[in-house]
Motif scaffolding. Structure first.
Motif, PDB file in Angstrom:
ATOM      1  N   UNK A  84     -18.075  -6.129  -0.352  1.00 31.67           N
ATOM      2  CA  UNK A  84     -19.231  -6.047  -1.238  1.00 31.67           C
ATOM      3  C   UNK A  84     -18.933  -6.605  -2.623  1.00 31.67           C
ATOM      4  N   UNK A  85     -17.823  -7.322  -2.769  1.00 29.74           N
ATOM      5  CA  UNK A  85     -17.463  -7.876  -4.060  1.00 29.74           C
ATOM      6  C   UNK A  85     -15.967  -7.806  -4.285  1.00 29.74           C
ATOM      7  N   UNK A  86     -15.501  -8.299  -5.423  1.00 30.90           N
ATOM      8  CA  UNK A  86     -14.056  -8.330  -5.692  1.00 30.90           C
ATOM      9  C   UNK A  86     -13.461  -6.930  -5.780  1.00 30.90           C
ATOM     10  N   UNK A  87     -12.201  -6.830  -5.348  1.00 29.18           N
ATOM     11  CA  UNK A  87     -11.451  -5.584  -5.389  1.00 29.18           C
ATOM     12  C   UNK A  87     -10.187  -5.778  -6.218  1.00 29.18           C
ATOM     13  N   UNK A  88      -9.704  -4.715  -6.858  1.00 31.42           N
ATOM     14  CA  UNK A  88      -8.403  -4.831  -7.533  1.00 31.42           C
ATOM     15  C   UNK A  88      -7.283  -4.916  -6.506  1.00 31.42           C
ATOM     16  N   UNK A  89      -6.260  -5.648  -6.842  1.00 29.03           N
ATOM     17  CA  UNK A  89      -5.094  -5.762  -5.975  1.00 29.03           C
ATOM     18  C   UNK A  89      -3.877  -5.983  -6.864  1.00 29.03           C
ATOM     19  N   UNK A  90      -2.704  -5.763  -6.304  1.00 30.43           N
ATOM     20  CA  UNK A  90      -1.463  -5.910  -7.069  1.00 30.43           C
ATOM     21  C   UNK A  90      -0.452  -6.654  -6.203  1.00 30.43           C
ATOM     22  N   UNK A 103      -1.924   2.485  -8.257  1.00 28.03           N
ATOM     23  CA  UNK A 103      -0.874   3.170  -9.007  1.00 28.03           C
ATOM     24  C   UNK A 103      -0.136   4.197  -8.154  1.00 28.03           C
ATOM     25  N   UNK A 104      -0.845   4.926  -7.288  1.00 27.09           N
ATOM     26  CA  UNK A 104      -0.165   5.945  -6.483  1.00 27.09           C
ATOM     27  C   UNK A 104       0.879   5.321  -5.571  1.00 27.09           C
ATOM     28  N   UNK A 105       0.628   4.099  -5.125  1.00 28.93           N
ATOM     29  CA  UNK A 105       1.529   3.456  -4.170  1.00 28.93           C
ATOM     30  C   UNK A 105       2.381   2.357  -4.799  1.00 28.93           C
ATOM     31  N   UNK A 106       2.465   2.371  -6.115  1.00 29.54           N
ATOM     32  CA  UNK A 106       3.249   1.350  -6.802  1.00 29.54           C
ATOM     33  C   UNK A 106       4.722   1.413  -6.409  1.00 29.54           C
ATOM     34  N   UNK A 161       9.308  -0.763  -3.315  1.00 25.39           N
ATOM     35  CA  UNK A 161      10.410  -0.556  -2.381  1.00 25.39           C
ATOM     36  C   UNK A 161      10.276  -1.463  -1.164  1.00 25.39           C
ATOM     37  N   UNK A 162       9.070  -1.615  -0.649  1.00 27.78           N
ATOM     38  CA  UNK A 162       8.865  -2.494   0.501  1.00 27.78           C
ATOM     39  C   UNK A 162       9.155  -3.949   0.139  1.00 27.78           C
ATOM     40  N   UNK A 169       4.413  -8.445  -1.453  1.00 32.25           N
ATOM     41  CA  UNK A 169       3.510  -7.391  -1.012  1.00 32.25           C
ATOM     42  C   UNK A 169       2.246  -7.452  -1.853  1.00 32.25           C
ATOM     43  N   UNK A 170       1.107  -7.520  -1.186  1.00 35.40           N
ATOM     44  CA  UNK A 170      -0.194  -7.526  -1.853  1.00 35.40           C
ATOM     45  C   UNK A 170      -0.894  -6.210  -1.524  1.00 35.40           C
ATOM     46  N   UNK A 171      -0.935  -5.319  -2.503  1.00 34.16           N
ATOM     47  CA  UNK A 171      -1.533  -3.997  -2.322  1.00 34.16           C
ATOM     48  C   UNK A 171      -3.009  -4.058  -2.687  1.00 34.16           C
ATOM     49  N   UNK A 172      -3.876  -3.540  -1.824  1.00 29.99           N
ATOM     50  CA  UNK A 172      -5.327  -3.682  -1.958  1.00 29.99           C
ATOM     51  C   UNK A 172      -5.957  -2.353  -2.369  1.00 29.99           C
ATOM     52  N   UNK A 173      -6.757  -2.396  -3.431  1.00 33.48           N
ATOM     53  CA  UNK A 173      -7.496  -1.213  -3.880  1.00 33.48           C
ATOM     54  C   UNK A 173      -8.892  -1.197  -3.291  1.00 33.48           C
ATOM     55  N   UNK A 174      -9.001  -0.811  -2.043  1.00 35.99           N
ATOM     56  CA  UNK A 174     -10.290  -0.803  -1.345  1.00 35.99           C
ATOM     57  C   UNK A 174     -11.185   0.335  -1.862  1.00 35.99           C
ATOM     58  N   UNK A 175     -12.460   0.274  -1.510  1.00 31.94           N
ATOM     59  CA  UNK A 175     -13.422   1.292  -1.959  1.00 31.94           C
ATOM     60  C   UNK A 175     -13.162   2.631  -1.250  1.00 31.94           C
ATOM     61  N   UNK A 176     -13.348   3.719  -2.007  1.00 33.29           N
ATOM     62  CA  UNK A 176     -13.067   5.061  -1.504  1.00 33.29           C
ATOM     63  C   UNK A 176     -14.354   5.856  -1.303  1.00 33.29           C
TER      64      UNK A 176
END
Length: 306
Positions: free
Chosen positions: A59-65, A91-94, A99-100, A108-115
């Motif tokens: 539904x649109x752009x998401x934050x990712x790290x 942040x919780x999974x930083x 480590x991974x 590693x590209x961590x995705x902040x999907x909608x909750x």
């Protein structure tokens, strides 16, 4: 094997502080509690660079790290965090993602999907497929080798990883599932044995599910219950890690069996003495730290093979 002594002490400590009336716990309180739990991952290892980016969602752009263990193109892992699809964020999974990345020599590209409950089912599922597809399409931009990109996740994030792997099966090199949640209406021995007192309580999972999927939804829908998908053939190879004292243990094992029966290469390891979320407790449980190091090393070795 008995539960790991450090994990047992942690459970005793958490048991005195965790809520017992899960139906009355707000989403905000659930998120705060989960963030506190994730701080038990300890000091994260160093990586060459970490950058906040944007990735396409449904539904649109998401934050990712993006975590890079070194300069240059490398194999990649698109990662979906756990938290019952209600809690968790970048942040919780930083620490876990660092480590991974460090242990696998992969980006590693961590995705902040909608909750949920703000974005109920199927928002997270749709975001996972869209984000993984966008990461593959923009592999060069993110420094990923497009032929060696895996999808992965822990707990409810493992659910999302299986959906992305299924939708993009010919483009994904591997799926990494850590204590995945794979059945929204299970009837397994581990769910009965460890329903209370083992970190992931049945009442908490029921509350998360109510937030994610309000109303009369079909709990056999493969987007909620990937274990019930009638066709697993052609999925990417899988590395599945479960824990001996985890309510989700048996569904992870069953998923490994079903993948193998469908002709999908799979390696399943049940970690003795461990509880759910052991990969996030590495600051307090030395055996969990060693297990996570092994998981990351195996991921890197498998992706290095191409």
């Amino acid at each position: 094997m008995p539960i790991d002594p450090q994990a047992a002490r942690l459970l005793a400590m958490l048991g005195a502080a965790r809520p017992t009336d899960w139906p009355g716990v707000s989403a905000a309180a659930r998120r705060d509690g989960f963030a506190a739990l994730m701080r038990m991952a300890g000091t994260p290892p160093a990586v060459a660079s970490v950058s906040d980016v944007r990735i396409a969602g449904a539904a649109g752009p998401l934050p990712a790290r993006l975590y890079a263990p070194r300069d240059g193109t490398a194999p990649g892992l698109v990662y979906f965090h756990g938290g019952g699809l209600v809690a968790g964020d970048l942040d919780t999974h930083d620490a876990l993602c660092r480590a991974l990345a460090a242990g696998s020599d992969c980006r590693v590209l961590s995705v902040g999907y909608r909750l949920a409950p703000e974005h109920p089912f199927p928002a997270a599922a749709e975001d996972a497929v869209a984000a993984a597809g966008d990461a593959l399409g923009r592999a060069a931009e993110f420094g990923l080798d497009p032929a060696r990109v895996a999808v992965g996740g822990d707990s409810a994030g493992g659910t999302l990883a299986t959906l992305a792997a299924g939708a993009l099966r010919t483009r994904v090199a591997l799926q990494l599932l850590l204590c995945p949640a794979l059945d929204a209406a299970p009837d397994t021995e581990s769910r009965r044995l460890f329903a209370r007192g083992h970190l992931l309580d049945a009442a908490m999972m029921a509350r998360d599910l109510a937030d994610c999927a309000p109303g009369a939804l079909d709990l056999a829908d493969p987007r909620l219950s990937p274990l019930r998908d009638p066709d697993l053939a052609g999925r990417p190879p899988a590395l599945i890690h479960t824990a001996e004292f985890d309510p989700l243990r048996d569904e992870g094992a069953l998923y490994a069996e079903r993948l193998a029966a469908a002709g999908v290469p799979v390696r399943h390891r049940c970690h003795p003495g461990m509880i759910h979320h052991f990969y996030g407790l590495t600051g307090l449980v030395p055996a969990a730290r060693a297990a996570l190091a092994d998981i990351a090393a195996e991921l890197g070795a498998r992706l290095a093979m191409g």
